[in-house]
Design an enzyme around this catalytic site. Structure first.
Site, PDB file in Angstrom:
ATOM      1  N   GLU A  61     -18.571  -8.105   9.181  1.00 35.46           N
ATOM      2  CA  GLU A  61     -18.727  -9.512   8.694  1.00 35.46           C
ATOM      3  C   GLU A  61     -19.213 -10.300  10.142  1.00 35.46           C
ATOM      4  O   GLU A  61     -20.338 -11.135   9.944  1.00 35.46           O
ATOM      5  CB  GLU A  61     -17.567 -10.046   8.081  1.00 35.46           C
ATOM      6  CG  GLU A  61     -17.636 -11.651   7.579  1.00 35.46           C
ATOM      7  CD  GLU A  61     -16.330 -12.111   7.562  1.00 35.46           C
ATOM      8  OE1 GLU A  61     -16.097 -12.895   6.375  1.00 35.46           O
ATOM      9  OE2 GLU A  61     -15.418 -11.982   8.394  1.00 35.46           O
ATOM     10  N   TRP A  83     -17.552 -10.422   0.245  1.00 39.07           N
ATOM     11  CA  TRP A  83     -18.280 -11.623   0.190  1.00 39.07           C
ATOM     12  C   TRP A  83     -18.902 -11.600  -1.172  1.00 39.07           C
ATOM     13  O   TRP A  83     -19.680 -12.797  -1.630  1.00 39.07           O
ATOM     14  CB  TRP A  83     -19.368 -11.941   0.960  1.00 39.07           C
ATOM     15  CG  TRP A  83     -18.969 -12.788   2.352  1.00 39.07           C
ATOM     16  CD1 TRP A  83     -18.680 -12.277   3.511  1.00 39.07           C
ATOM     17  CD2 TRP A  83     -18.932 -14.156   2.679  1.00 39.07           C
ATOM     18  NE1 TRP A  83     -17.975 -13.186   4.187  1.00 39.07           N
ATOM     19  CE2 TRP A  83     -18.223 -14.532   3.611  1.00 39.07           C
ATOM     20  CE3 TRP A  83     -18.884 -15.032   1.594  1.00 39.07           C
ATOM     21  CZ2 TRP A  83     -18.083 -15.867   4.169  1.00 39.07           C
ATOM     22  CZ3 TRP A  83     -18.770 -16.494   1.873  1.00 39.07           C
ATOM     23  CH2 TRP A  83     -18.142 -16.719   3.240  1.00 39.07           C
ATOM     24  N   TYR A  97     -22.025 -19.545   7.335  1.00 40.48           N
ATOM     25  CA  TYR A  97     -21.609 -19.541   8.955  1.00 40.48           C
ATOM     26  C   TYR A  97     -22.804 -19.131   9.695  1.00 40.48           C
ATOM     27  O   TYR A  97     -23.203 -19.878  10.620  1.00 40.48           O
ATOM     28  CB  TYR A  97     -20.434 -18.494   8.962  1.00 40.48           C
ATOM     29  CG  TYR A  97     -19.211 -18.885   8.166  1.00 40.48           C
ATOM     30  CD1 TYR A  97     -18.256 -20.016   8.615  1.00 40.48           C
ATOM     31  CD2 TYR A  97     -18.874 -18.467   7.054  1.00 40.48           C
ATOM     32  CE1 TYR A  97     -17.119 -20.088   7.917  1.00 40.48           C
ATOM     33  CE2 TYR A  97     -17.738 -18.767   6.313  1.00 40.48           C
ATOM     34  CZ  TYR A  97     -16.840 -19.732   6.876  1.00 40.48           C
ATOM     35  OH  TYR A  97     -15.780 -20.018   6.388  1.00 40.48           O
ATOM     36  N   CYS A 149     -14.705 -22.510   5.653  1.00 37.77           N
ATOM     37  CA  CYS A 149     -13.196 -22.617   5.905  1.00 37.77           C
ATOM     38  C   CYS A 149     -12.713 -22.891   7.328  1.00 37.77           C
ATOM     39  O   CYS A 149     -12.352 -23.947   7.722  1.00 37.77           O
ATOM     40  CB  CYS A 149     -12.538 -21.867   5.311  1.00 37.77           C
ATOM     41  SG  CYS A 149     -12.566 -21.344   3.690  1.00 37.77           S
ATOM     42  N   ARG A 171     -10.194 -25.765   8.127  1.00 35.74           N
ATOM     43  CA  ARG A 171      -9.801 -26.801   7.043  1.00 35.74           C
ATOM     44  C   ARG A 171      -8.977 -26.291   5.987  1.00 35.74           C
ATOM     45  O   ARG A 171      -8.218 -26.938   5.483  1.00 35.74           O
ATOM     46  CB  ARG A 171     -11.233 -27.576   6.602  1.00 35.74           C
ATOM     47  CG  ARG A 171     -11.783 -26.313   5.433  1.00 35.74           C
ATOM     48  CD  ARG A 171     -12.725 -27.364   4.786  1.00 35.74           C
ATOM     49  NE  ARG A 171     -13.690 -26.240   3.987  1.00 35.74           N
ATOM     50  CZ  ARG A 171     -13.232 -25.536   2.809  1.00 35.74           C
ATOM     51  NH1 ARG A 171     -12.191 -26.006   2.300  1.00 35.74           N
ATOM     52  NH2 ARG A 171     -13.870 -24.744   2.330  1.00 35.74           N
ATOM     53  N   ASP A 174      -6.218 -19.292   3.748  1.00 38.32           N
ATOM     54  CA  ASP A 174      -5.387 -18.665   2.891  1.00 38.32           C
ATOM     55  C   ASP A 174      -4.611 -17.739   3.321  1.00 38.32           C
ATOM     56  O   ASP A 174      -5.297 -16.752   4.186  1.00 38.32           O
ATOM     57  CB  ASP A 174      -6.620 -17.814   1.788  1.00 38.32           C
ATOM     58  CG  ASP A 174      -5.998 -16.617   1.420  1.00 38.32           C
ATOM     59  OD1 ASP A 174      -4.680 -16.272   1.102  1.00 38.32           O
ATOM     60  OD2 ASP A 174      -6.712 -16.026   0.663  1.00 38.32           O
TER      61      ASP A 174
END
Length: 269
Positions: A61, A83, A97, A149, A171, A174
């Site tokens: 990733e 994803w 990103y 995120c 922000r 999880d």
């Protein structure tokens, strides 16, 4: 002083007692706001040991981000599916990103390689207070299948000691599924950038906004909290690489990773 995994487990325990809130997915969460998690990278590489974390997915990733890629083809070619739930029928995710890190679009058609510029500035002016990379491009949020995120990160160099640190603003965190990946991913990025500029990776700090545990992860969290951590693994990079774009996944080796078994949990989409 607690190490990274002990701090993580303390946060997980705290969330099990937090108030219940509704959320975008409809699953429901237990949540708190405004938490800081600090990792001392001299203690080892921060990959959780109280459950097995799939480092291969984290590795590919990050390299996908570094390519500025936004389609699943590269991930699928390396057996990574993390994803898949968010992509469209063509495997596209929009300008997420990596696109913003490496190809931020300017208003006049110009393209900004934010990460490349930061690495260049670290070499020329390590005392700069502008060593930031942002993924939160307001003009393109609506085009993203999942808004970022972890929205912003900033490097901090200490030329006298040759230490390099990194702070991330996230922000939405999880805590059971996503956050352990985020910590390991940014630790890997810090290791790579530090090698590029001749520094030692030192502190990794996460400033977390909405911190949550999904209600369908509570039993899994209790299982993890019942386990005793092992020593953290270490990370080895190919020492010949000095440019962020020279690295390939084979240049990264995770050493002495001992963990408890994985704890499966559903992803909230």
């Amino acid at each position: 002083m607690q190490g990274y995994e002990e701090r993580y487990l303390s946060l997980l325990s705290r969330l099990l007692e937090a108030p219940i809130r509704m959320d975008r997915t409809g699953v429901g969460v237990r949540g708190v706001f405004g938490v800081q998690v600090e990792v001392d990278l001299t203690e080892g590489f921060p990959l959780l040991t109280t459950k097995r974390v799939h480092f291969r997915s984290i590795l590919y990733e990050l390299f996908w981000f570094l390519r500025g890629d936004t389609n699943l083809d590269y991930l699928h070619a390396h057996g990574v599916t993390i994803w898949d739930e968010w992509a469209d029928e063509n495997g596209d995710l929009g300008p997420i990103y990596g696109y913003q890190w490496r190809r931020w679009p300017g208003y006049k058609g110009e393209v900004y390689d934010q990460l490349g510029a930061v690495i260049s500035t670290l070499r020329q002016n390590p005392y700069s207070r502008r060593l930031l990379v942002s993924a939160w491009n307001v003009a393109q949020i609506a085009e993203m299948k999942l808004p970022p995120c972890h929205v912003l990160f900033q490097f901090y160099a200490e030329p006298a000691t040759r230490y390099l640190s990194l702070q991330v603003y996230q922000r939405s965190a999880d805590i059971f599924l996503g956050f352990p990946f985020n910590v390991a991913s940014y630790a890997l990025l810090l290791h790579m950038v530090a090698q590029c500029v001749g520094y030692v990776p030192y502190r990794l700090i996460f400033a977390l906004g909405d911190v949550h545990l999904y209600l369908n992860h509570e039993e899994q969290a209790r299982v993890q909290l019942s386990r005793i951590p092992y020593p953290l693994p270490s990370l080895q990079l190919n020492p010949s690489k000095r440019s962020i774009d020279e690295f390939v996944p084979e240049d990264v080796q995770l050493v002495n990773y001992q963990s408890h078994p994985p704890i499966p949990a559903p992803v909230a989409v």
